[in-house]
Design a protein around this motif. Sequence first.
Motif, PDB file in Angstrom:
ATOM      1  N   VAL A  68       0.850  -1.187   0.000  1.00  0.00           N
ATOM      2  CA  VAL A  68       0.000   0.000   0.000  1.00  0.00           C
ATOM      3  C   VAL A  68       0.885   1.237   0.000  1.00  0.00           C
ATOM      4  CG1 VAL A  68      -1.786   1.261   1.246  1.00  0.00           C
ATOM      5  CG2 VAL A  68      -1.778  -1.236   1.265  1.00  0.00           C
ATOM      6  N   ALA A  69       0.598   2.164  -0.880  1.00  0.00           N
ATOM      7  CA  ALA A  69       1.425   3.366  -0.999  1.00  0.00           C
ATOM      8  C   ALA A  69       1.411   4.155   0.297  1.00  0.00           C
ATOM      9  CB  ALA A  69       0.890   4.235  -2.148  1.00  0.00           C
ATOM     10  N   ALA A  70       2.468   4.952   0.494  1.00  0.00           N
ATOM     11  CA  ALA A  70       2.609   5.699   1.742  1.00  0.00           C
ATOM     12  C   ALA A  70       1.433   6.635   1.984  1.00  0.00           C
ATOM     13  CB  ALA A  70       3.904   6.502   1.717  1.00  0.00           C
ATOM     14  N   MET A  71       0.808   7.110   0.914  1.00  0.00           N
ATOM     15  CA  MET A  71      -0.305   8.052   1.084  1.00  0.00           C
ATOM     16  C   MET A  71      -1.501   7.376   1.735  1.00  0.00           C
ATOM     17  SD  MET A  71      -1.861   8.363  -2.769  1.00  0.00           S
ATOM     18  CE  MET A  71      -3.315   9.186  -2.186  1.00  0.00           C
ATOM     19  N   LEU A  86     -16.381  13.661   6.614  1.00  0.00           N
ATOM     20  CA  LEU A  86     -15.517  13.296   5.503  1.00  0.00           C
ATOM     21  C   LEU A  86     -15.808  14.160   4.288  1.00  0.00           C
ATOM     22  CD1 LEU A  86     -15.717   9.420   5.806  1.00  0.00           C
ATOM     23  CD2 LEU A  86     -13.909  10.912   6.611  1.00  0.00           C
ATOM     24  N   VAL A  87     -14.780  14.358   3.480  1.00  0.00           N
ATOM     25  CA  VAL A  87     -14.937  15.118   2.250  1.00  0.00           C
ATOM     26  C   VAL A  87     -15.866  14.375   1.309  1.00  0.00           C
ATOM     27  CG1 VAL A  87     -13.717  16.054   0.253  1.00  0.00           C
ATOM     28  CG2 VAL A  87     -12.650  16.121   2.519  1.00  0.00           C
ATOM     29  N   ALA A  88     -16.789  15.078   0.687  1.00  0.00           N
ATOM     30  CA  ALA A  88     -17.786  14.428  -0.163  1.00  0.00           C
ATOM     31  C   ALA A  88     -17.151  13.790  -1.380  1.00  0.00           C
ATOM     32  CB  ALA A  88     -18.829  15.446  -0.609  1.00  0.00           C
ATOM     33  N   VAL A  89     -17.640  12.612  -1.730  1.00  0.00           N
ATOM     34  CA  VAL A  89     -17.256  11.964  -2.980  1.00  0.00           C
ATOM     35  C   VAL A  89     -18.190  12.489  -4.056  1.00  0.00           C
ATOM     36  CG1 VAL A  89     -17.076   9.792  -4.215  1.00  0.00           C
ATOM     37  CG2 VAL A  89     -16.451   9.911  -1.809  1.00  0.00           C
ATOM     38  N   GLN A  90     -17.663  13.113  -5.078  1.00  0.00           N
ATOM     39  CA  GLN A  90     -18.487  13.726  -6.102  1.00  0.00           C
ATOM     40  C   GLN A  90     -18.454  12.905  -7.383  1.00  0.00           C
ATOM     41  OE1 GLN A  90     -17.021  17.691  -6.567  1.00  0.00           O
ATOM     42  NE2 GLN A  90     -17.247  18.218  -4.409  1.00  0.00           N
ATOM     43  N   SER A  91     -19.583  12.897  -8.081  1.00  0.00           N
ATOM     44  CA  SER A  91     -19.646  12.150  -9.330  1.00  0.00           C
ATOM     45  C   SER A  91     -18.872  12.856 -10.434  1.00  0.00           C
ATOM     46  CB  SER A  91     -21.112  11.966  -9.753  1.00  0.00           C
ATOM     47  OG  SER A  91     -21.740  13.228  -9.882  1.00  0.00           O
ATOM     48  N   ASP A  92     -18.741  14.171 -10.310  1.00  0.00           N
ATOM     49  CA  ASP A  92     -18.008  14.941 -11.312  1.00  0.00           C
ATOM     50  C   ASP A  92     -16.760  15.489 -10.645  1.00  0.00           C
ATOM     51  OD1 ASP A  92     -17.220  16.308 -13.516  1.00  0.00           O
ATOM     52  OD2 ASP A  92     -18.629  17.967 -13.254  1.00  0.00           O
ATOM     53  N   ASN A 194     -12.993  10.676   2.752  1.00  0.00           N
ATOM     54  CA  ASN A 194     -11.701  11.350   2.719  1.00  0.00           C
ATOM     55  C   ASN A 194     -10.668  10.352   2.207  1.00  0.00           C
ATOM     56  OD1 ASN A 194      -9.000  12.120   3.847  1.00  0.00           O
ATOM     57  ND2 ASN A 194     -10.177  13.860   4.593  1.00  0.00           N
ATOM     58  N   ARG A 195      -9.840  10.766   1.261  1.00  0.00           N
ATOM     59  CA  ARG A 195      -8.907   9.814   0.647  1.00  0.00           C
ATOM     60  C   ARG A 195      -7.952   9.209   1.673  1.00  0.00           C
ATOM     61  NH1 ARG A 195      -7.482  11.206  -3.834  1.00  0.00           N
ATOM     62  NH2 ARG A 195      -5.638   9.918  -4.052  1.00  0.00           N
ATOM     63  N   ASN A 196      -7.713   9.899   2.816  1.00  0.00           N
ATOM     64  CA  ASN A 196      -6.812   9.378   3.821  1.00  0.00           C
ATOM     65  C   ASN A 196      -7.443   8.285   4.675  1.00  0.00           C
ATOM     66  OD1 ASN A 196      -4.637  11.201   3.171  1.00  0.00           O
ATOM     67  ND2 ASN A 196      -5.861  12.807   4.117  1.00  0.00           N
TER      68      ASN A 196
END
Length: 232
Positions: A68-71, A86-92, A194-196
Motif C-alpha cells: 500500500v502506498a505511503a499516502m 468526511l470530504v464528499a465523494v463527487q460524481s463529477d 476522505n482519501r486518507n
Amino acid sequence: MKNKYLKGAHLSERKFKEILRLFADDLTATQIANISGVSRVTINSYLKKLRNQIARYCEMLHPVSIPVAAMYDREDSRLDQDDDTLVAVQSDVDKAVRPVIFGIVKIADRLHTELLPDVSRSMIHSATRGRSVLEKINTTERLRNYSGVVDLGQYRLYRLSSKPADASGTPQMDEVDAFWGLTKHRLAKFKGLNRNTAYLHLKECEFRFNYRGDDLFTVLLEMLKSYPLTLS
C-alpha cells in the motif's frame, strides 16, 4: 481497569463490548456516542484503532502480500479527523485530483480488495476496451487479476471479467456486484470519503462482507482476543 480487548483503557470491558456491539450493528460514531454515553472524541479514537486492526486482520487473510502506498498509511496522523465530516465523494471530479481506485478479487470463498494508487482512469478505460497499448507498461496483465475495479471518485464499478449468466444468457448479479452494493451503501452514510481514510473504510467493508453470514459482534470479539487494541 482490566480490559482484555482494549489494553490501557480507562473503560470497563462491559462498556467496551457495548460499543463494539453498536459498531457491529454499523452505527455511526455519533450514534454510538449518544447511546453509550462515551464522548464522541473517545469513540472516534476507538473506532480508528478498531478499523486499523480490521485492516491488518484482512491483510493477514489475503493469500498474497498487499503493498500500500505511503499516502494510504494506516497510521497517518490525518486519520484522527471525525468520520462524520468526511470530504464528499463527487460524481463529477476535477481531473486534476487523483482518484481513489481499488481492485476486487475473489479467492476461494472470500473477496479481497487492494488499493491501486498507480492505476489511472485512462488505464481502466483502456483495459475494459481491450486495448493492447497497456502491455507496454505491464498494466493490463495486472488488472486481469481482478474481477472488477472501482473508481470511488466516480462511484463506478468496472467489470474486468464476465458476469455469470443464466440458461438464457442473461447476466446475473454475483458477489462482486453484491460487495460493491454494500460498499456504496456504507460509504453513502458518511456523506463522502476522505482519501486518507479510504483504505480503512474499504477494509471494513471487505470484513463485513466476508462475515455477512456470521454474528459480526462474535467475530470481532474473537479477533480482539487474539489481537487486542492498545492505547498508546
